[in-house]
Design a protein around this motif. Structure first.
Motif, PDB file in Angstrom:
ATOM      1  N   ILE A 132      13.864  77.958  -8.547  1.00 51.82           N
ATOM      2  CA  ILE A 132      12.445  78.132  -8.919  1.00 51.82           C
ATOM      3  C   ILE A 132      11.805  79.221  -8.066  1.00 51.82           C
ATOM      4  N   LYS A 133      12.093  79.223  -6.774  1.00 49.32           N
ATOM      5  CA  LYS A 133      11.492  80.255  -5.908  1.00 49.32           C
ATOM      6  C   LYS A 133      11.892  81.649  -6.380  1.00 49.32           C
ATOM      7  N   SER A 134      13.096  81.772  -6.902  1.00 46.61           N
ATOM      8  CA  SER A 134      13.576  83.097  -7.294  1.00 46.61           C
ATOM      9  C   SER A 134      12.792  83.680  -8.473  1.00 46.61           C
ATOM     10  N   PHE A 135      12.165  82.843  -9.298  1.00 45.42           N
ATOM     11  CA  PHE A 135      11.368  83.444 -10.380  1.00 45.42           C
ATOM     12  C   PHE A 135       9.896  83.073 -10.328  1.00 45.42           C
ATOM     13  N   LYS A 136       9.500  82.244  -9.352  1.00 47.21           N
ATOM     14  CA  LYS A 136       8.111  81.762  -9.311  1.00 47.21           C
ATOM     15  C   LYS A 136       7.106  82.912  -9.203  1.00 47.21           C
ATOM     16  N   ASN A 150      18.253  71.535  -2.960  1.00 35.18           N
ATOM     17  CA  ASN A 150      18.243  72.908  -2.443  1.00 35.18           C
ATOM     18  C   ASN A 150      18.378  73.938  -3.556  1.00 35.18           C
ATOM     19  N   SER A 151      19.356  73.720  -4.424  1.00 33.21           N
ATOM     20  CA  SER A 151      19.582  74.751  -5.453  1.00 33.21           C
ATOM     21  C   SER A 151      18.437  74.790  -6.469  1.00 33.21           C
ATOM     22  N   ALA A 152      17.785  73.638  -6.710  1.00 37.03           N
ATOM     23  CA  ALA A 152      16.644  73.631  -7.645  1.00 37.03           C
ATOM     24  C   ALA A 152      15.479  74.417  -7.042  1.00 37.03           C
ATOM     25  N   ILE A 200      10.066  68.862  -7.178  1.00 34.97           N
ATOM     26  CA  ILE A 200       9.619  70.217  -7.543  1.00 34.97           C
ATOM     27  C   ILE A 200       8.261  70.229  -8.249  1.00 34.97           C
ATOM     28  N   SER A 201       7.620  69.053  -8.347  1.00 42.09           N
ATOM     29  CA  SER A 201       6.397  69.004  -9.168  1.00 42.09           C
ATOM     30  C   SER A 201       5.259  69.871  -8.607  1.00 42.09           C
ATOM     31  N   ASP A 202       5.247  70.126  -7.289  1.00 42.82           N
ATOM     32  CA  ASP A 202       4.180  70.957  -6.707  1.00 42.82           C
ATOM     33  C   ASP A 202       4.143  72.366  -7.293  1.00 42.82           C
ATOM     34  N   TYR A 203       5.279  72.850  -7.714  1.00 42.63           N
ATOM     35  CA  TYR A 203       5.321  74.216  -8.260  1.00 42.63           C
ATOM     36  C   TYR A 203       4.509  74.355  -9.553  1.00 42.63           C
TER      37      TYR A 203
END
Ligand code: PGA
Length: 249
Positions: free
Chosen positions: A24-28, A18-20, A52-55
């Motif tokens: 990432i969403k916060s700066f993507k 969750n935190s990862a 998280i590899s999809d990002y």
């Protein structure tokens, strides 16, 4: 003129699913609005990599996944280790190799590190080799020799491309950083190593207690092309503040 600035986030053994994702969403959203030639590399612990590899699928964004280590053999009876093949399969483009925490806690020496670099290159992973002196080495003024020998004993002679992170051990996680002259002295020393060995494609980063207050001065140093960031890379506000210099809001 510097070609690229590298921001490498070494998450170490921090964050969960969750935190990862949240981090990432916060700066993507920033990532497709580059102001400068910036390459951002996120290095999570192994089990977070598939999650998280999809990002990281769009390579045009200069936003890449890296591992914190690879084993020096491709497969075998190595209980608890993870293979380069899987790291590649889940989209990693870089791997940190020879971090001082691996050298100390897992007894990795330069000959093992050299094998890891050779294997990384074989699998088209760009190695981010960590070198750096202990507090004792600095006090005894033999830090340049220590760093030279780490480079000489772990870098294969036919190497084409590498990133080296200068990380003084006494600076990691302590809040202490060398002053700019001290960093530049070591970075110039590493630079000379590559020139003498005819290796042209290299970048030198600084790592150790980087944060949103001190990174800017350090990144401006002549032979420094960015940083390897530990603690501050898992703190949302800090990391976004650092990225904000290179990406539009
Ligand atoms: P730190 O860690 O930024 O928390 O000092 C850096 C590193 O170990 O790569």
């Amino acid at each position: 003129m510097k070609q690229n600035t590298f921001i490498v986030a070494n998450w170490k053994m921090n964050l969960n699913f969750n935190s990862a994702n949240d981090l990432i969403k916060s700066f993507k959203d920033k990532i497709n609005k580059r102001k400068t030639n910036i390459i951002t590399i996120i290095c999570p612990q192994f089990l977070l990599i598939p999650q998280i590899s999809d990002y990281f699928e769009n390579e045009n964004l200069n936003f890449f996944l890296g591992s914190q280590d690879i084993h020096h053999e491709t497969s075998g009876a190595f209980t608890g280790d993870s293979s380069v093949e899987l790291v590649k399969e889940f989209g990693c483009k870089y791997s940190i190799i020879g971090h001082s925490e691996r050298r100390k806690n897992h007894f990795e020496d330069d000959s093992i590190i050299k094998k890891k670099i050779i294997l990384a290159i074989k699998y088209s992973l760009i190695p981010i080799l960590c070198v750096g002196e202990s507090f004792e080495d600095r006090k005894n003024k033999n830090y340049l020799d220590v760093i030279y020998s780490q480079l000489k004993n772990s870098i294969p002679s036919d190497l084409k491309s590498i990133i080296v992170a200068y990380e003084p051990i006494w600076s990691i996680g302590t809040g202490l950083t060398p002053n700019n002259n001290q960093i530049e002295e070591v970075a110039a020393h590493i630079n000379n190593f590559f020139i003498h060995n005819n290796i042209q494609n290299f970048n030198i980063l600084y790592g150790g207690s980087l944060n949103s207050e001190n990174y800017n001065e350090i990144f401006k140093l002549e032979n420094i092309n960015g940083g390897l960031i530990g603690g501050a890379s898992v703190k949302k506000e800090q990391f976004i503040k650092i990225l904000s210099n290179f990406y539009l809001d």
